[in-house]
Design an enzyme around this catalytic site. Structure first.
Site, mmCIF file in Angstrom:
data_model
loop_
_atom_site.group_PDB
_atom_site.id
_atom_site.type_symbol
_atom_site.label_atom_id
_atom_site.label_comp_id
_atom_site.label_asym_id
_atom_site.label_seq_id
_atom_site.Cartn_x
_atom_site.Cartn_y
_atom_site.Cartn_z
ATOM 1 N N SER A 62 0.965 -1.301 -0.029
ATOM 2 C CA SER A 62 -0.038 -0.024 0.005
ATOM 3 C C SER A 62 0.958 1.302 0.073
ATOM 4 C CB SER A 62 -0.965 -0.178 1.202
ATOM 5 O OG SER A 62 -1.574 1.109 1.468
ATOM 6 N N TYR A 119 -2.130 -0.157 10.634
ATOM 7 C CA TYR A 119 -1.993 -0.653 9.020
ATOM 8 C C TYR A 119 -0.868 -0.270 8.369
ATOM 9 C CZ TYR A 119 -3.682 -1.023 4.321
ATOM 10 O OH TYR A 119 -4.074 -1.328 2.893
#
Length: 698
Positions: A576, A589
């Protein structure tokens, strides 16, 4: 009254047939499809069917007889109007006037085109004259196991007479072509009133005035042969000389096969990468565990359709079923001499049988590999071809079983087999095959593939020719995803990437389904958007387990499979933008994604020597169609940016340089670029985010 059969399936449905009315072509196609649905009658691509109708000649407006017949390369089980050829019957028969003999066979195939009635015809096959020179309205040319057993038995002509008396004709082995059609015509002239003809070492011709009569005639002839063989088996009391090797239990066979398949795949792919298939059916085990295996297997198959798909003979492994396979290098040392010997013998076969104009020798590796006590492996360019090769060898086993029970099994002489395998017309057919897709002959495993980004990646892989093992934690979603693909394209296995045993089981499934793994895509994920204070240890551990531990275990066990195969591979990790760029409410995250990214670089450095490339795809803002944007994550990101959830797609599009909404398909394209285009790149990151300056890696 409907007749019952024991050895074939009666599939004719009166209502379906009635709905077709008097359309003889439609009825011929219906008959073809139900015959092809029973593998004991004919296998995929095997056999040929036809019918003759009266049509108006578009040039003279006169009534003419037209023969409709399965075209070249078709399959009767799936035959449609697009797969048949329509020819003027009289013109086809007039080719007898220009036929010059056996040496003229190849030229005759080209002349079939001068007989075309239907301009939308499929290319006529080599079997066309076999149907055209017989007078019957409906004709079946089939390859039933029972009939080929009769055809391949020693003293086949006498056996045919013993079973059917004067009601069946018999023609000795001859390569399919115009002359064989003449031989069928001659047999009928000499034996008027027969119901069919047995072709030595080859198959069966039967016929009827209507499609139904032809169908029933075919079933009845096959049933009679099957019953005759089973009675002979009962008289003998055992088949294939009895049992020599005991089978492992079913679970043990699967374990051995899964462990061995990547090694076999690597060896069988010395010239071209292959896809594998495994079967351990009762029919296979009875044969491969028998005393007669080593006598029968080297003889090869009898029917041309069989050995064209299975090669002239199988390779029998010299491994004990209880052998320890845990040391790949030690097992490889045992296997390599057998493969070398097989390749040498195939080369000798080619050199001894070739003609001045023979095509170049093809891949000398075995297609069928036998492991007594465990099962049978087959390898080919794709899953369907590997599976069909296995099915054809099962047909060959049934043929050997029947022929041995009747008298004694006989196979085609090597020269005859070579002349079929390296027939110039067969070579021309191979040359007409479409070019292979970029990812053909490759196997991918994709985590989190039941939906969102993972499903889009699987879709892209399949579209580019790969076989894919879909994994996901939710069984129902996974089953629904698998149903969106065609047979032989994918396999599905429930997998929890946080559980090592579950990952091991997923790789076993990949090995058993396709022979190994070439591409690993770790796409399984979740997102938790919380501040430092609100992030619990449960949140932290879950993110670390799914994203980081899952990636590590997928790479660790997948690389072991790739090393066994010996031809490298690809690992693609879906990370990501958040692993590079900092933002609020994202500590758990973002940290996990950063760990994924650096682990990928470390793996690229470690695995490069094994030709295993490791790359990263960094998406950002994949909201539409992405599973992680469902629920709390989307709400958390909307809150962090001070906007509504429904405004997130536009918000993320506006903040990237290209101002584009990023879709799961865009991420899939990034994965494909790493695998199908950038064949000399590893340790790289591809950003699929529309351009985020704060996430530029350089």
């Amino acid at each position: 009254m409907e007749k019952t059969f024991k050895y074939v399936d009666y599939l004719w449905e009166e209502k379906k047939a009635a709905d077709l009315g008097d359309d003889q072509v439609a009825l011929f196609l219906y008959r073809s499809n139900i015959l092809g649905a029973d593998l004991r009658i004919t296998n995929y691509g095997g056999g040929n069917t036809s019918c003759k109708t009266v049509e108006k000649d578009p040039l003279t407006n006169e009534d003419v007889e037209v023969m409709w017949v399965k075209g070249s390369g078709g399959d009767i089980g799936t035959l449609t109007r697009e797969g048949i050829a329509g020819l003027y019957t009289e013109r086809l028969r007039n080719l007898k006037n220009v036929y010059k003999g056996i040496e003229d066979e190849d030229r005759m195939v080209g002349l079939f085109n001068h007989c075309i009635y239907d301009l939308n015809s499929k290319a006529p096959s080599i079997d066309t004259p076999l149907h055209g020179l017989l007078p019957f309205k409906h004709i079946d040319h089939l390859h039933p196991d029972a009939l080929i057993a009769v055809a391949a038995a020693k003293d086949s002509e006498q056996v045919t007479k013993e079973i059917w008396g004067d009601t069946m004709g018999w023609v000795p082995w001859q390569r399919p072509g115009f002359d064989l059609g003449l031989q069928l015509e001659k047999c009928l002239e000499e034996n008027p009133g027969i119901r069919g003809i047995v072709l030595g070492s080859h198959g069966l011709f039967t016929w009827g005035d209507t499609s139904y009569e032809c169908y029933m005639n075919s079933l009845d002839v096959i049933e009679t042969a099957s019953e005759y063989i089973e009675n002979k088996v009962k008289e003998q009391g055992e088949v294939f000389g009895g049992k020599k090797t005991d089978s492992l239990p079913s679970s043990g066979r699967k374990e051995k096969a899964a462990e061995l398949l990547p090694l076999l795949r690597g060896l069988a792919s010395s010239e071209n990468r292959m896809i594998g298939h495994f079967t351990d059916s009762d029919t296979v085990l009875e044969y491969i565990n028998s005393n007669d295996l080593e006598r029968l297997a080297p003889m090869g198959t009898s029917c041309p359709d069989h050995f064209l798909r299975t090669k002239i003979q199988p390779l029998i492994l010299k491994l004990d079923p209880s052998e320890d396979l845990s040391d790949p290098e030690a097992v490889l040392k045992k296997l390599e001499p057998d493969f070398d010997q097989y390749r040498k013998e195939y080369k000798d076969y080619y050199e001894n049988c070739k003609h001045d104009n023979s095509p170049t020798m093809r891949d000398p590796n075995p297609v069928i590999i036998i492991y007594p006590g465990v099962g049978m492996f087959s390898f080919a360019k794709n899953k369907q071809t590997a599976r069909v090769a296995s099915e054809f060898y099962v047909n060959a086993i049934n043929v050997m079983r029947g022929a041995e029970a009747i008298t004694e099994y006989t196979s085609l002489p090597r020269q005859e087999a070579f002349d079929i395998e390296y027939w110039l017309l067969e070579e021309a057919k191979l040359q007409r095959m479409p070019a292979e897709q970029p990812l053909s002959r490759r196997v991918a495993i994709v985590t989190g593939a039941a939906g969102g980004i993972g499903k889009a990646i699987a879709d892209k892989m399949v579209a580019e020719g790969a076989n894919v093992v879909l994994t996901d934690i939710t069984k129902e979603s996974l089953e629904a995803a698998v149903k969106t693909y065609k047979k032989d394209q994918v396999s599905g296995v429930v997998c929890d990437v946080t559980d090592e045993a579950s990952i091991i089981a997923a790789y076993k499934e990949a090995n058993l389904a396709f022979g190994g793994v070439d591409i690993i895509v770790h796409s399984a994920g979740l997102a938790i958007s919380k501040s430092l204070e609100d992030t619990s240890m449960k949140d932290w551990n879950l993110l670390q387990d799914v994203l980081v531990k899952g990636q590590f275990l997928m790479a660790q066990h997948g690389a072991a499979v790739m090393k066994k195969q010996g031809f490298g591979g690809d690992i693609i990790n879906i990370a990501s933008k958040n692993g590079i760029a900092s933002g609020p409410n994202n500590v758990g995250y973002g940290t996990a994604k950063a760990a994924q990214q650096h682990m990928s670089r470390l793996l690229a450095a470690e695995l490069g020597g094994d030709k295993i490339k490791v790359n990263i795809v960094n998406p950002d803002g994949v909201i539409v169609g992405s599973k992680i944007w469902e629920g709390a994550w989307a709400e958390g990101r909307a809150k962090a940016h001070g906007i509504k959830v429904e405004d997130l797609p536009k918000h993320y599009a506006k903040r990237n340089l290209l101002q584009e909404i990023i879709l799961p398909e865009d991420v899939a394209n990034g994965v494909f670029a790493c695998i199908g285009v950038l064949d000399k790149s590893t340790g790289n990151t591809i950003n699929v985010d529309g351009g985020m300056a704060n996430a530029f890696v350089r």
